[in-house]
Design a protein around this motif. Structure first.
Motif, mmCIF file in Angstrom:
data_model
loop_
_atom_site.group_PDB
_atom_site.id
_atom_site.type_symbol
_atom_site.label_atom_id
_atom_site.label_comp_id
_atom_site.label_asym_id
_atom_site.label_seq_id
_atom_site.Cartn_x
_atom_site.Cartn_y
_atom_site.Cartn_z
ATOM 1 N N UNK A 153 -31.006 -16.766 92.733
ATOM 2 C CA UNK A 153 -30.292 -15.498 92.638
ATOM 3 C C UNK A 153 -29.451 -15.233 93.888
ATOM 4 N N UNK A 154 -29.991 -15.594 95.041
ATOM 5 C CA UNK A 154 -29.219 -15.408 96.273
ATOM 6 C C UNK A 154 -27.976 -16.299 96.277
ATOM 7 N N UNK A 155 -28.125 -17.524 95.789
ATOM 8 C CA UNK A 155 -26.954 -18.398 95.680
ATOM 9 C C UNK A 155 -25.914 -17.809 94.723
ATOM 10 N N UNK A 156 -26.387 -17.265 93.602
ATOM 11 C CA UNK A 156 -25.450 -16.629 92.677
ATOM 12 C C UNK A 156 -24.742 -15.454 93.360
ATOM 13 N N UNK A 157 -25.510 -14.711 94.150
ATOM 14 C CA UNK A 157 -24.923 -13.575 94.853
ATOM 15 C C UNK A 157 -23.814 -14.035 95.797
ATOM 16 N N UNK A 158 -24.077 -15.110 96.532
ATOM 17 C CA UNK A 158 -23.064 -15.652 97.437
ATOM 18 C C UNK A 158 -21.844 -16.132 96.650
ATOM 19 N N UNK A 159 -22.084 -16.771 95.482
ATOM 20 C CA UNK A 159 -20.968 -17.273 94.680
ATOM 21 C C UNK A 159 -20.107 -16.135 94.142
ATOM 22 N N UNK A 160 -20.759 -15.047 93.709
ATOM 23 C CA UNK A 160 -19.995 -13.907 93.212
ATOM 24 C C UNK A 160 -19.151 -13.302 94.326
ATOM 25 N N UNK A 161 -19.758 -13.152 95.495
ATOM 26 C CA UNK A 161 -19.001 -12.620 96.632
ATOM 27 C C UNK A 161 -17.834 -13.538 96.957
ATOM 28 N N UNK A 162 -18.097 -14.841 96.905
ATOM 29 C CA UNK A 162 -17.031 -15.800 97.223
ATOM 30 C C UNK A 162 -15.883 -15.701 96.233
ATOM 31 N N UNK A 163 -16.218 -15.457 94.954
ATOM 32 C CA UNK A 163 -15.160 -15.358 93.943
ATOM 33 C C UNK A 163 -14.248 -14.168 94.195
ATOM 34 N N UNK A 164 -14.801 -13.077 94.728
ATOM 35 C CA UNK A 164 -13.988 -11.877 94.952
ATOM 36 C C UNK A 164 -13.196 -11.916 96.248
ATOM 37 N N UNK A 165 -13.562 -12.805 97.139
ATOM 38 C CA UNK A 165 -12.895 -12.832 98.463
ATOM 39 C C UNK A 165 -12.327 -14.207 98.784
ATOM 40 N N UNK A 166 -12.110 -15.024 97.756
ATOM 41 C CA UNK A 166 -11.719 -16.419 97.973
ATOM 42 C C UNK A 166 -10.397 -16.547 98.717
ATOM 43 N N UNK A 167 -9.417 -15.785 98.305
ATOM 44 C CA UNK A 167 -8.088 -15.917 98.921
ATOM 45 C C UNK A 167 -8.118 -15.584 100.405
ATOM 46 N N UNK A 168 -8.790 -14.476 100.724
ATOM 47 C CA UNK A 168 -8.815 -14.068 102.122
ATOM 48 C C UNK A 168 -9.589 -15.052 102.989
ATOM 49 N N UNK A 169 -10.698 -15.561 102.452
ATOM 50 C CA UNK A 169 -11.469 -16.551 103.207
ATOM 51 C C UNK A 169 -10.656 -17.818 103.444
ATOM 52 N N UNK A 170 -9.861 -18.181 102.432
ATOM 53 C CA UNK A 170 -9.013 -19.355 102.594
ATOM 54 C C UNK A 170 -7.999 -19.151 103.708
ATOM 55 N N UNK A 171 -7.446 -17.947 103.782
ATOM 56 C CA UNK A 171 -6.487 -17.666 104.837
ATOM 57 C C UNK A 171 -7.153 -17.663 106.213
ATOM 58 N N UNK A 172 -8.386 -17.147 106.280
ATOM 59 C CA UNK A 172 -9.105 -17.182 107.556
ATOM 60 C C UNK A 172 -9.352 -18.619 107.986
ATOM 61 N N UNK A 173 -9.733 -19.456 107.016
ATOM 62 C CA UNK A 173 -9.963 -20.874 107.328
ATOM 63 C C UNK A 173 -8.675 -21.541 107.790
ATOM 64 N N UNK A 174 -7.572 -21.243 107.098
ATOM 65 C CA UNK A 174 -6.289 -21.829 107.499
ATOM 66 C C UNK A 174 -5.890 -21.342 108.888
ATOM 67 N N UNK A 175 -6.152 -20.067 109.163
ATOM 68 C CA UNK A 175 -5.825 -19.546 110.485
ATOM 69 C C UNK A 175 -6.640 -20.233 111.566
ATOM 70 N N UNK A 430 -43.004 -6.307 99.309
ATOM 71 C CA UNK A 430 -41.795 -6.890 98.765
ATOM 72 C C UNK A 430 -41.758 -8.372 99.062
ATOM 73 N N UNK A 431 -40.955 -9.108 98.284
ATOM 74 C CA UNK A 431 -40.890 -10.560 98.466
ATOM 75 C C UNK A 431 -39.481 -11.083 98.202
ATOM 76 N N UNK A 432 -39.123 -12.176 98.920
ATOM 77 C CA UNK A 432 -37.840 -12.856 98.696
ATOM 78 C C UNK A 432 -37.938 -14.308 99.107
ATOM 79 N N UNK A 433 -37.247 -15.215 98.436
ATOM 80 C CA UNK A 433 -37.209 -16.634 98.803
ATOM 81 C C UNK A 433 -35.774 -17.135 98.742
ATOM 82 N N UNK A 434 -35.375 -17.926 99.773
ATOM 83 C CA UNK A 434 -33.973 -18.386 99.790
ATOM 84 C C UNK A 434 -33.768 -19.464 100.831
ATOM 85 N N UNK A 435 -32.932 -20.459 100.530
ATOM 86 C CA UNK A 435 -32.558 -21.481 101.512
ATOM 87 C C UNK A 435 -31.042 -21.524 101.642
ATOM 88 N N UNK A 436 -30.565 -21.939 102.772
ATOM 89 C CA UNK A 436 -29.130 -21.972 103.040
ATOM 90 C C UNK A 436 -28.475 -23.130 102.293
#
Length: 447
Positions: A153-175, A430-436
């Motif tokens: 679920x955490x990976x899905x969360x990261x993927x969803x965030x990435x989909x909404x900010x892909x263009x800007x992240x690409x520009x940051x990487x290019x910069x 509460x509980x959570x599990x996740x790897x990078x």
């Protein structure tokens, strides 16, 4: 006057000596030979003086010519050094301007990159929370480092965030990449600038030298051509290449800044559904870990009880062995004492046979007891080892619960305004599990 026999004898000896000298062995020259040798010496002396005079005249001419040649050569090379200093100075001034321009462009691109990063950070709070959750869960230990639904679920969360900010992240990487290229071009310019500055100083030092300078001396092979020596044409090409490359990178950076200025417009946060799913997976995983922790604690309690009973049985068995050893010593003593019976009294009677059988019986009994004691001790060691594993797993589960509760506490930032957020510490509900993942690691570097 009477004759002296001694005088006659001396005369005889003198005559004999003269006869001996006249026949001394060795070469004898004639008078013509002597005159010829004298004439030869005189003639050679005249010839040598003539040759010497000729050489002296030639030496004077050579001195005049070489002195003039040396002076003109030194003057010409001094002029060449001064001309070279002017050429290098002009190239250095060009590089000075390029360095100023590229510093200005690096500053402008850095400011634009930071502006894009601030925009990304402001619109990707959940990305920060997910990254922090993943980082915290990297501290899980041993068997608890599992790929569970929370991690998915955490990976899905990261993927969803990435989909909404892909263009800007690409520009940051290019910069970031363009800044690296600008820094590389600047380093080349700076390196070339330092080299030219050093070359000018060296040539100026050479110009300042003269024949009266105190630090001139012979050098080993001064006319050698060092490895890496360039021709003037190659030097000009490299200087022009450094300038052209810096200008090209500055043009690319200027275009990128314009593109980044157009892409700093981001969407609203659309991750509520994923947040709910992720926190549900956290709570479900927490329940599973708590159940496993309860089971491990029950196993620990039973194992400790079994260890206590096992240690008591070992103690009793050791007491029995010590008692049997005393009986064996008694039988040994009786047998040894009876060996001191004298004469016909030293016989193998029923008592002797009985004591011997008792010794054998006791030795066998003690051996069996020691064997069983070894088995009990091995079993006790196995219990202790398994107890260590149980207790280690309890520590792992407690650590996982602590980390997952910290993750849930961090996730409260998604629903509570930043000005009202107060972190909760070390709660066990509460509980959570996740790897990078590689995707998350890249986003962590960019964000």
């Amino acid at each position: 006057m009477g004759s002296n026999p001694y005088s006659a004898l001396d005369c005889h000896r003198n005559v004999a000596a003269m006869a001996t000298l006249s026949v001394k062995p060795g070469q004898r020259y004639t008078l013509p030979d002597w005159r010829t040798h004298f004439d030869l010496i005189a003639t050679n002396a005249e010839r040598q003086r003539l040759a010497s005079h000729q050489i002296r005249q030639e030496g004077r001419v050579l001195r005049n010519e070489t002195n003039n040649q040396t002076k003109w050569d030194e003057y010409d090379n001094r002029t060449r050094l001064l001309e070279r200093i002017e050429v290098v100075n002009r190239a250095k001034e060009t590089l000075d301007k390029c360095l100023t321009d590229i510093d200005t462009e690096i500053y402008a691109l850095t400011q634009m990159k930071e502006e894009a990063e601030r925009a990304l950070q402001a619109k990707n709070l959940q990305l920060d929370v997910a990254i922090e959750n993943l980082t915290l869960r990297e501290s899980r230990r041993d068997i608890d480092v599992v790929k569970d639904p929370v991690e998915e679920e955490l990976h899905k969360e990261v993927e969803v965030i990435d989909a909404t900010t892909k263009d800007l992240q690409q520009k940051v990487s290019e910069a970031f990449e363009q800044l690296c290229l600008l820094q590389e071009a600047r380093q080349q310019l700076n390196f070339a600038h330092r080299g030219k500055t050093e070359a000018v100083e060296i040539d100026r030092t050479c110009v300042s030298l003269n024949i009266n300078s105190p630090n001139i001396s012979y050098k080993v092979n001064p006319t050698r051509v060092p490895i890496g020596t360039l021709t003037p044409e190659e030097w000009d090409q490299i200087t022009q290449y450094n300038k052209d490359r810096a200008e090209a990178e500055m043009k690319a950076a200027s275009d990128l800044r314009e593109a980044m200025a157009l892409t700093i417009a981001q969407t609203e946060n659309e991750l509520e559904a994923q947040r709910v799913a992720t926190e549900f997976a956290f709570r479900k995983r927490l329940h599973e870990v708590e159940q496993a922790l309860d089971e491990l604690r029950w196993q620990e309690k039973n194992t400790l009880e079994e260890i206590a009973e096992m240690e008591e049985d070992i103690r009793r068995l050791e007491d029995d062995i010590r008692a049997k050893v005393v009986n064996l010593k008694l039988a040994h003593t009786r047998l040894e004492t009876r060996t001191y019976r004298s004469n016909t009294e030293l016989c193998r009677d029923q008592a002797q046979h009985g004591l011997t059988d008792e010794v054998h019986q006791l030795e066998g009994t003690i051996a069996c007891l020691n064997q069983k004691l070894a088995q009990l001790q091995d079993a006790l060691d196995a219990l202790y080892k398994h107890l260590d594993r149980i207790q280690a797993n309890i520590v792992y589960k407690l650590n996982s619960l602590t980390l997952d509760n910290k993750c849930m506490d961090v996730r409260r930032k998604l629903t509570i305004p930043a000005e009202k957020f107060v972190p909760e510490v070390d709660t066990f509900n509460r509980t959570t599990n996740r790897t990078l993942s590689p995707l998350k690691c890249r986003q962590l570097e960019l964000a």
